[in-house]
Design an enzyme around this catalytic site. Structure first.
Site, short mmCIF file in Angstrom:
data_model
loop_
_atom_site.label_atom_id
_atom_site.label_comp_id
_atom_site.label_asym_id
_atom_site.label_seq_id
_atom_site.Cartn_x
_atom_site.Cartn_y
_atom_site.Cartn_z
N HIS A 74 -14.35 5.48 5.24
CA HIS A 74 -15.80 5.29 5.30
C HIS A 74 -16.42 5.29 3.90
O HIS A 74 -17.25 4.44 3.58
CB HIS A 74 -16.42 6.40 6.15
CG HIS A 74 -17.92 6.30 6.28
ND1 HIS A 74 -18.78 6.90 5.39
CD2 HIS A 74 -18.70 5.65 7.19
CE1 HIS A 74 -20.03 6.65 5.75
NE2 HIS A 74 -20.00 5.88 6.83
N HIS A 79 -2.51 6.77 5.56
CA HIS A 79 -3.06 5.68 4.75
C HIS A 79 -4.28 5.07 5.42
O HIS A 79 -4.22 4.62 6.57
CB HIS A 79 -1.98 4.62 4.53
CG HIS A 79 -2.52 3.34 3.97
ND1 HIS A 79 -3.29 3.28 2.82
CD2 HIS A 79 -2.41 2.05 4.41
CE1 HIS A 79 -3.62 2.03 2.59
NE2 HIS A 79 -3.10 1.27 3.53
N ASN A 115 -10.47 0.77 1.94
CA ASN A 115 -9.01 0.77 1.77
C ASN A 115 -8.71 0.58 0.29
O ASN A 115 -8.82 -0.52 -0.25
CB ASN A 115 -8.40 -0.36 2.60
CG ASN A 115 -6.88 -0.43 2.46
OD1 ASN A 115 -6.27 0.27 1.65
ND2 ASN A 115 -6.25 -1.28 3.25
N HIS A 122 -1.72 19.68 7.52
CA HIS A 122 -2.63 18.59 7.12
C HIS A 122 -1.89 17.25 7.15
O HIS A 122 -0.69 17.19 6.88
CB HIS A 122 -3.17 18.85 5.71
CG HIS A 122 -3.76 20.22 5.53
ND1 HIS A 122 -4.98 20.58 6.05
CD2 HIS A 122 -3.27 21.32 4.89
CE1 HIS A 122 -5.23 21.84 5.73
NE2 HIS A 122 -4.21 22.31 5.04
N HIS A 150 12.59 0.86 5.40
CA HIS A 150 12.39 -0.56 5.05
C HIS A 150 12.84 -1.43 6.21
O HIS A 150 13.98 -1.37 6.64
CB HIS A 150 13.18 -0.91 3.79
CG HIS A 150 12.60 -2.05 3.02
ND1 HIS A 150 12.31 -3.27 3.60
CD2 HIS A 150 12.24 -2.16 1.71
CE1 HIS A 150 11.80 -4.07 2.68
NE2 HIS A 150 11.74 -3.43 1.52
N CYS A 164 0.80 -1.22 0.00
CA CYS A 164 0.00 0.00 0.00
C CYS A 164 0.84 1.28 0.00
O CYS A 164 0.30 2.36 -0.20
CB CYS A 164 -0.93 0.00 1.21
SG CYS A 164 -2.10 -1.37 1.22
#
Length: 498
Positions: free
Chosen positions: A421, A392, A425, A388, A304, A225
């Site tokens: 909502h 994710h 995802n 802001h 990573h 993702c």
């Protein structure tokens, strides 16, 4: 609840003003010093007479050779500075795919499918229902056509059809918004983690839009993702090499071939959370795009944790006992994500935090090392650095954990919660739905900084910082939120009883 005493209230107000004074003083220390020096010089000059001023001027008198040499070195060093300075990367605009209402999957439809597909395993059905009740998803998220069949009919043809629908719709919207012509694209990067056909998805885009034969195209897969921000990092590096270029990044996840039809609980979880989505983003280093670009890329930081075995296997594609393929999400996922976030923060903090926060963090660190190791570590206030936050939308637990760790308010995570909502995802593209939400609410102003944070298999935590180039006025008549932004934010209960 006992009343708050006036003395306590006054002390908290005083502490607030002390903190504000400290932040202003430290963050503007150099400017304040320069102002003080300038005032001192002006006052000293005011006390001098005409003869003294004339004598001072003669002290600084240079002959012609000195002036020529000084000018030459100034021009040379200025040229070297501007030649070595990295090229500015602008985000001109972006477009998010908005699924048709025909693909909507309300809770009742999802659970009906689960009961029919898993009729021999009622415990797995009950598990999915409990996950869905607490997921934070709404009734308007969408799944592709092949998953809506009974039973689901995932196939290569259906997966390609979904990819074409999502990617081409996003690209068409981007062309319409920016006026970009396909021939003007110099670099193309497509990231999709779990669907990697041959020819690649990037080749599919090249074929559809007949892009130039010398285009630099890349196809990233298997990176989870957070692959969208990896694509941003790659695009940034390429735009440093190729001047006067446009780069298009497409981020998506194709659901059709990856819908798990087994009964392993750890592998059923993605079925409840992942939904259709995609985004196309136009980046450029052309100076002609400076005035119309929405954002400027400030930093990309990649972390990573793949050297650790637990981190490597916490999001793992594998076969279950019945040889059905799915994504296994480990119970250690949130703990590993927290460690990856800490490493990422350690790198991005010095780049983005104001001096006041860095000084407090350093003082606490030195204090723990020298005086008392039990001192509570200081958590920097990232609200001082960013207006802001785009976290994710991987699930309610991910957003809750980051809100707690970064000490963010409900408004700071509103875009993430509402995106989860409304769209679910959507993997690597979720960050762009969140950014679009902030814009649609009319909250984005010139000079504002946005921090995008994403997690991915491997295990990775990647983040990007953008600076708003121009104020973005609402209402916005296009985009994924155009027809529903007036309904948001909505209250999302802890549990939705199904």
């Amino acid at each position: 609840m006992p009343p708050i005493s006036t003395e306590t209230s006054n002390s908290s107000v005083k502490l607030k003003y002390v903190k504000l004074f400290y932040q202003y003083f430290v963050n503007h220390f150099i400017i304040l010093v320069l102002i003080a020096v300038a005032l001192t010089l002006i006052l000293e000059a005011a006390c001098l007479g005409p003869d003294e001023l004339l004598g001072l001027w003669r002290c600084f008198h240079f002959d012609r050779i000195h002036l020529i040499c000084t000018s030459f070195f100034l021009i040379m060093f200025s040229t070297l500075y501007f030649m070595s300075k990295p090229r500015t990367v602008f985000l001109v605009d972006y477009a998010c795919y908005k699924p048709s209402a025909m693909l909507r999957v309300p809770f009742s439809t999802f659970m009906e499918h689960s009961r029919l597909i898993l009729k021999d395993n009622p415990k797995s059905v009950e598990f999915q229902m409990r996950i869905l009740e607490r997921s934070g998803l709404g009734e308007e998220t969408c799944l592709p056509r092949a998953i809506r069949y009974l039973p689901p009919k995932p196939s290569m043809a259906e997966a390609r059809a979904e990819a074409e629908l999502v990617i081409f719709s996003s690209m068409d919207s981007l062309f319409e918004k920016t006026g970009l012509e396909p021939k003007d694209i110099n670099i193309l990067i497509v990231n999709c983690s779990l669907f990697s056909p041959t020819p690649s998805l990037s080749a599919m885009v090249v074929n559809k839009y007949k892009l130039s034969r010398n285009i630099k195209s890349f196809n990233l897969s298997g990176m989870g993702c957070s692959a969208g921000l990896i694509s941003m990092d790659l695009a940034r590096d390429l735009l440093q090499i190729y001047p006067n270029s446009n780069a298009v990044v497409v981020s998506t996840e194709i659901i059709t071939p990856n819908y798990y039809q087994g009964s392993e609980r750890a592998m059923l979880l993605p079925n409840c959370l992942f939904r259709m989505g995609g985004a196309a983003i136009l980046l450029s280093n052309r100076r002609s795009n400076r005035s119309r670009a929405k954002y400027r890329l400030m930093h990309v930081v990649r972390t990573h944790k793949g050297a650790n075995d637990k981190a490597y296997r916490c999001v793992y594609e594998e076969q279950d006992k019945e040889t059905k393929v799915g994504i296994n999400l480990s119970k250690d996922l949130m703990a590993i994500a927290g460690e990856a976030l800490k490493s990422n923060i350690t790198t991005i903090g010095p780049l983005a935090l104001p001096a006041s926060e860095q000084l407090l963090f350093l003082a606490t660190l030195i204090g723990r090392k020298i005086f008392n190791p039990k001192w509570k570590p200081y958590i920097p206030d990232f609200k001082q650095a960013f207006e802001h936050f785009c976290i994710h939308a991987g699930g309610r637990a991910v957003i809750d954990e980051l809100q707690k760790n970064l000490q963010l308010s409900a408004e700071h995570v509103e875009a993430s919660r509402m995106t989860l909502h409304r769209f679910g995802n959507t993997s690597s593209s979720s960050l762009w739905y969140e950014l679009s939400y902030i814009e649609a609410k009319g909250r984005m102003r010139r000079g504002d900084k946005v921090w995008q944070i994403a997690f991915g298999s491997g295990f990775k935590c990647n983040s990007a910082v953008w600076k708003c180039n121009r104020s973005i006025e609402a209402p916005i008549h296009d985009g994924p939120w155009a027809d529903c932004i007036h309904r948001y934010p909505v209250h999302i209960p802890e549990v939705v009883k199904l």
